[in-house]
Design an enzyme around this catalytic site. Structure first.
Site, PDB file in Angstrom:
ATOM      1  N   ARG A   1       0.855  -1.191   0.000  1.00 29.91           N
ATOM      2  CA  ARG A   1       0.000   0.000   0.000  1.00 29.91           C
ATOM      3  C   ARG A   1       0.885   1.233   0.000  1.00 29.91           C
ATOM      4  O   ARG A   1       1.747   1.390   0.861  1.00 29.91           O
ATOM      5  CB  ARG A   1      -0.918   0.024   1.223  1.00 29.91           C
TER       6      ARG A   1
ATOM      7  N   GLU B   1       4.657   7.102   2.521  1.00 31.07           N
ATOM      8  CA  GLU B   1       5.506   5.906   2.626  1.00 31.07           C
ATOM      9  C   GLU B   1       4.944   4.784   1.768  1.00 31.07           C
ATOM     10  O   GLU B   1       3.787   4.814   1.338  1.00 31.07           O
ATOM     11  CB  GLU B   1       5.644   5.446   4.080  1.00 31.07           C
TER      12      GLU B   1
ATOM     13  N   ASN C   1       4.348   0.803   1.931  1.00 32.04           N
ATOM     14  CA  ASN C   1       4.293  -0.325   2.865  1.00 32.04           C
ATOM     15  C   ASN C   1       4.378  -1.646   2.111  1.00 32.04           C
ATOM     16  O   ASN C   1       3.615  -1.880   1.182  1.00 32.04           O
ATOM     17  CB  ASN C   1       2.964  -0.297   3.621  1.00 32.04           C
TER      18      ASN C   1
ATOM     19  N   SER D   1      -2.624  -2.727   6.466  1.00 33.76           N
ATOM     20  CA  SER D   1      -3.962  -2.811   7.051  1.00 33.76           C
ATOM     21  C   SER D   1      -5.044  -2.395   6.079  1.00 33.76           C
ATOM     22  O   SER D   1      -4.804  -1.592   5.181  1.00 33.76           O
ATOM     23  CB  SER D   1      -4.050  -1.895   8.263  1.00 33.76           C
TER      24      SER D   1
ATOM     25  N   LYS E   1      11.980   2.690   5.627  1.00 32.23           N
ATOM     26  CA  LYS E   1      11.954   4.129   5.332  1.00 32.23           C
ATOM     27  C   LYS E   1      13.305   4.593   4.805  1.00 32.23           C
ATOM     28  O   LYS E   1      13.386   5.520   3.993  1.00 32.23           O
ATOM     29  CB  LYS E   1      11.525   4.894   6.582  1.00 32.23           C
TER      30      LYS E   1
ATOM     31  N   LYS F   1      11.843  10.297  11.221  1.00 28.52           N
ATOM     32  CA  LYS F   1      11.289   8.937  11.210  1.00 28.52           C
ATOM     33  C   LYS F   1      12.340   7.870  11.500  1.00 28.52           C
ATOM     34  O   LYS F   1      13.358   7.803  10.823  1.00 28.52           O
ATOM     35  CB  LYS F   1      10.686   8.634   9.829  1.00 28.52           C
TER      36      LYS F   1
ATOM     37  N   GLU G   1       7.335   0.562  11.756  1.00 24.74           N
ATOM     38  CA  GLU G   1       6.033   0.536  11.085  1.00 24.74           C
ATOM     39  C   GLU G   1       4.943   0.474  12.137  1.00 24.74           C
ATOM     40  O   GLU G   1       5.173   0.033  13.253  1.00 24.74           O
ATOM     41  CB  GLU G   1       5.909  -0.711  10.194  1.00 24.74           C
ATOM     42  N   GLY G   2       3.758   0.864  11.745  1.00 24.54           N
ATOM     43  CA  GLY G   2       2.605   0.647  12.619  1.00 24.54           C
ATOM     44  C   GLY G   2       2.084   1.887  13.310  1.00 24.54           C
ATOM     45  O   GLY G   2       1.128   1.815  14.067  1.00 24.54           O
TER      46      GLY G   2
ATOM     47  N   ARG H   1      -7.759   7.591   4.901  1.00 25.26           N
ATOM     48  CA  ARG H   1      -7.801   7.707   6.353  1.00 25.26           C
ATOM     49  C   ARG H   1      -7.784   9.185   6.700  1.00 25.26           C
ATOM     50  O   ARG H   1      -7.019   9.959   6.116  1.00 25.26           O
ATOM     51  CB  ARG H   1      -6.617   6.971   6.981  1.00 25.26           C
TER      52      ARG H   1
HETATM   53  P1  ADP Z   1       4.193   4.271   9.850  1.00 21.28           P
HETATM   54  O1  ADP Z   1       5.031   3.246   9.199  1.00 21.28           O
HETATM   55  O2  ADP Z   1       4.328   4.297  11.316  1.00 21.28           O
HETATM   56  O3  ADP Z   1       2.766   4.218   9.365  1.00 21.28           O
HETATM   57  P2  ADP Z   1       4.371   6.747   8.357  1.00 21.28           P
HETATM   58  O4  ADP Z   1       5.576   7.226   7.655  1.00 21.28           O
HETATM   59  O5  ADP Z   1       3.253   6.296   7.497  1.00 21.28           O
HETATM   60  O6  ADP Z   1       4.828   5.647   9.389  1.00 21.28           O
HETATM   61  O7  ADP Z   1       3.866   7.892   9.309  1.00 21.28           O
HETATM   62  C1  ADP Z   1       2.755   7.747  10.160  1.00 21.28           C
HETATM   63  C2  ADP Z   1       1.795   8.885   9.962  1.00 21.28           C
HETATM   64  O8  ADP Z   1       2.445  10.130  10.200  1.00 21.28           O
HETATM   65  C3  ADP Z   1       1.237   9.003   8.557  1.00 21.28           C
HETATM   66  O9  ADP Z   1       0.106   8.183   8.400  1.00 21.28           O
HETATM   67  C4  ADP Z   1       0.927  10.473   8.456  1.00 21.28           C
HETATM   68  O10 ADP Z   1      -0.321  10.775   9.050  1.00 21.28           O
HETATM   69  C5  ADP Z   1       2.001  11.107   9.292  1.00 21.28           C
HETATM   70  N1  ADP Z   1       3.137  11.484   8.437  1.00 21.28           N
HETATM   71  C6  ADP Z   1       4.178  10.719   8.090  1.00 21.28           C
HETATM   72  N2  ADP Z   1       5.016  11.369   7.281  1.00 21.28           N
HETATM   73  C7  ADP Z   1       4.495  12.588   7.108  1.00 21.28           C
HETATM   74  C8  ADP Z   1       4.902  13.746   6.370  1.00 21.28           C
HETATM   75  N3  ADP Z   1       6.033  13.752   5.679  1.00 21.28           N
HETATM   76  N4  ADP Z   1       4.104  14.829   6.418  1.00 21.28           N
HETATM   77  C9  ADP Z   1       2.962  14.830   7.142  1.00 21.28           C
HETATM   78  N5  ADP Z   1       2.524  13.782   7.857  1.00 21.28           N
HETATM   79  C10 ADP Z   1       3.285  12.667   7.846  1.00 21.28           C
HETATM   80 MG    MG Z   2       2.114   4.676   7.480  1.00 24.37          MG
END
Ligand code: ADP
Ligand code: MG
Length: 577
Positions: A228, A244, A246, A251, A409, A466, A470-471, A553
């Site tokens: 995803r 990102e 995945n 999910s 990442k 970051k 994940e999660g 979401r």
């Molecule tokens: P995870 O693997 O924990 O899901 P993500 O990189 O998807 O990590 O980050 C989790 C959440 O943080 C995302 O669903 C988003 O809401 C927010 N987020 C992540 N990166 C960004 C970004 N560059 N700008 C704004 N919000 C972000």
């Molecule tokens: Mg994410």
């Protein structure tokens, strides 16, 4: 290590916090964290939100130099706010008086209409398996049918530009292909993660298993990717930017379809009394798409009596999302799906002389992980041994250890470096399409990173820090970016190498009705679009490479995106505009 930026038009804008209006839903516990701070089911929304972010609640808007963008209106109500001087000292830019505009669209229907619609939506949810385990009920995370609550959802779909949606859909098969290509480049994966593994034990453990598998010559030509790719629409530029990619335990391939069906139903109900048009709610067949991909991998393996193994966590409140997928696999293809934890695989699993995985007497041809993506899934050596057992077998793994690593990442950031993506994607046009959705990404190791680190310390609100996790709930935002970076620098050593920096994306703000625990509230929200991709390959033969469906979401816009879980994210679907 190189450091580069693909950032464009960075802008930070926090919507003024508006109080929840109706229903007064309390912060739900559907925030992805169970006892012991265990992350929720993988690749989920990083919700971890505060109802009132200290900086945003003052209605601050921040745009770093050069002068703030004038943002094109995307919604119906364009709001203009003047930032007041911040008392915060961490960002000099925040102290500046800046005028920015940000798009803020009104709700699709007035509150009165929403009020009447909520009971109907809740009944629909109960009748159609739009449910999660209710954490307040004992054994709701382990026993199906016990303690179910409706999934937190947006009452109506959220407007997303049709062009951006089409662009995200188009990128899906390109990313599927990219994942596969990168997964085959042993040197790249090892080199790209070399510094990270020194600073991050989990990455080191995965890489070590990867090396073991390579050294032992374990080979499986059938490859199955269920991914995803998540995006946000940057309001300053209108660009669709990838949050990102995945590759493990994504999910909502089950409930994603259900929320689209719910919205289709509700919008159809409203068609005669409003201007809403149900044809703007795109069909979403992700459950069928993932079921098809699983069945194709199973078929390629060629053992009619084999089952698909879903590797799950011991307690799983999101189990119905998973059961939806298992159910479709059984219903459409007659294939048995069994569920086991890593510990159960360890206790009941073995490999036959010809490499076949057998669990409790049952042959397994496909292993689908909905666990195993976070250190918390490996409380002891037992779980690591179970993972290695499965990797060593001839079963098709979704993901294989190499596909899993591609989802790191750090790999996302490495691919964004000049020329790196292009090594894997020789077609210039395809590479350009992929690169167009890359946000600014920076590695933090080496002297070249000093300048971006200093920039992030000065203007932390423009960045997200970051780790390789994940999660949800693991990233650092806002002022905490500066303090965390300062802390890591002071600690010395390889600590910084465990992280990447990313340009913070600021999406458009909408007004949505969020339904939680049977009550609804009107909130200012932002959304993240996920596109599910399915890929099945056997050697040179690509059997399936497609976009399987989508997921939106939505969370309150004034979230303080750190690790404090109040959980204001809900499932949603797009309303194409
Ligand atoms: P995870 O693997 O924990 O899901 P993500 O990189 O998807 O990590 O980050 C989790 C959440 O943080 C995302 O669903 C988003 O809401 C927010 N987020 C992540 N990166 C960004 C970004 N560059 N700008 C704004 N919000 C972000
Ligand atoms: Mg994410």
């Amino acid at each position: 290590m190189r450091s580069s930026c693909t950032a464009r038009g960075p802008l930070a804008a926090c919507a003024l916090a508006l109080p929840g209006v109706v229903g007064g839903a309390p912060p739900s516990k559907f925030d992805g964290r169970g006892p012991g701070n265990r992350p929720r089911s993988g690749c989920d929304f990083g919700l971890a939100l505060n109802r009132r972010s200290p900086s945003c609640s003052r209605g601050l808007v921040h745009s770093p130099p050069p002068p703030p963008h004038r943002i094109a209106s995307r919604g119906s109500g364009l709001a203009t706010r003047r930032a007041t001087e911040s008392s915060s000292s961490s960002s000099s830019a925040l102290k500046e008086m800046e005028e920015v505009q940000f798009a803020e669209s009104e709700a699709l229907v007035p509150a009165g209409v929403a009020n009447d619609l909520v009971p109907e939506a809740l009944v629909w949810a109960a009748l159609h398996g739009f449910v999660v385990g209710d954490r307040s009920v004992a054994s709701s995370g382990t026993t199906p049918g016990v303690g179910m609550a409706h999934v937190p959802f947006s009452l109506l779909p959220t407007p997303i530009p049709a062009t951006a949606f089409a662009q995200a859909v188009e990128l899906s098969s390109l990313f599927n292909d990219l994942i596969d290509r990168v997964s085959l480049d042993v040197d790249f994966l090892k080199q790209a993660l070399a510094r990270t593994q020194k600073a991050d034990d989990f990455t080191a453990r995965l890489l070590s298993m990867y090396s073991t598998i390579l050294d032992e010559g374990v080979k499986q030509d059938i490859r199955l990717g269920l991914s995803r790719s998540d995006y946000m629409l940057d309001v300053a530029t209108g660009d669709l930017l990838q949050v990102e990619l995945n590759t493990i335990s994504c999910s909502y391939p089950g409930l994603g379809s259900v929320v689209s069906d719910l919205h289709k139903y509700l919008v159809t109900e409203l068609e005669s009394s409003t201007k809403l048009d149900s044809s703007r709610v795109p069909e979403n067949k992700v459950t069928e798409g993932f079921a098809k991909a699983l069945s194709l991998a199973w078929k390629e393996y060629g053992n009619k009596s084999a089952a698909i193994l879903m590797v799950v966590q011991g307690e799983e409140w999101n189990m119905y999302d998973q059961h939806w997928l298992s159910y479709r696999v059984k219903e459409l293809y007659g294939i048995r799906v069994i569920r086991k934890t890593l510990a159960q695989v360890h206790a009941q699993g073995s490999i036959t002389a010809d490499g076949m995985l057998v669990i409790d007497g049952q042959a397994v041809s496909v292993v689908y992980y909905r666990s195993g993506y976070t250190p918390a899934d490996y409380p002891s050596e037992v779980e690591w041994e179970a993972r290695l057992l499965m990797e060593r077998s001839s079963a098709v793994k979704c993901p294989s250890i190499s596909y899993h690593l591609v989802g790191a990442k750090k790999i996302q950031q490495e691919l964004a470096l000049p020329g790196v993506l292009e090594r894997f994607v020789p077609d210039k046009q395809v590479a350009a399409s992929l690169r167009k959705c890359f946000a600014g990404l920076w590695g933090l190791e080496g002297a070249e990173s000093e300048s971006i680190i200093q920039t992030a310390i000065k203007e932390p609100h423009r960045f997200v820090l970051k780790p390789q996790r994940e999660g949800g709930g693991n990233n650092t935002y806002g002022d905490d970016v500066a303090s965390k970076l300062t802390e890591l620098i002071a600690a010395g050593g390889d600590g910084l190498a465990a992280y990447i920096l990313m340009q913070r994306i600021f999406p458009a703000v909408h007004t949505s009705y969020l339904v939680r625990r049977g009550a609804y509230s009107a909130e200012k929200t932002v959304s993240e679009l996920g596109i599910f991709g399915a890929y099945v390959r056997n050697g040179d033969r690509v059997i399936l490479n497609e976009q399987s469906g989508h997921l939106l979401r939505t969370k309150v816009s004034h979230s303080n995106e750190g690790g404090v879980a109040s959980g204001y994210a809900v499932l949603d679907s797009p309303y194409l505009s």
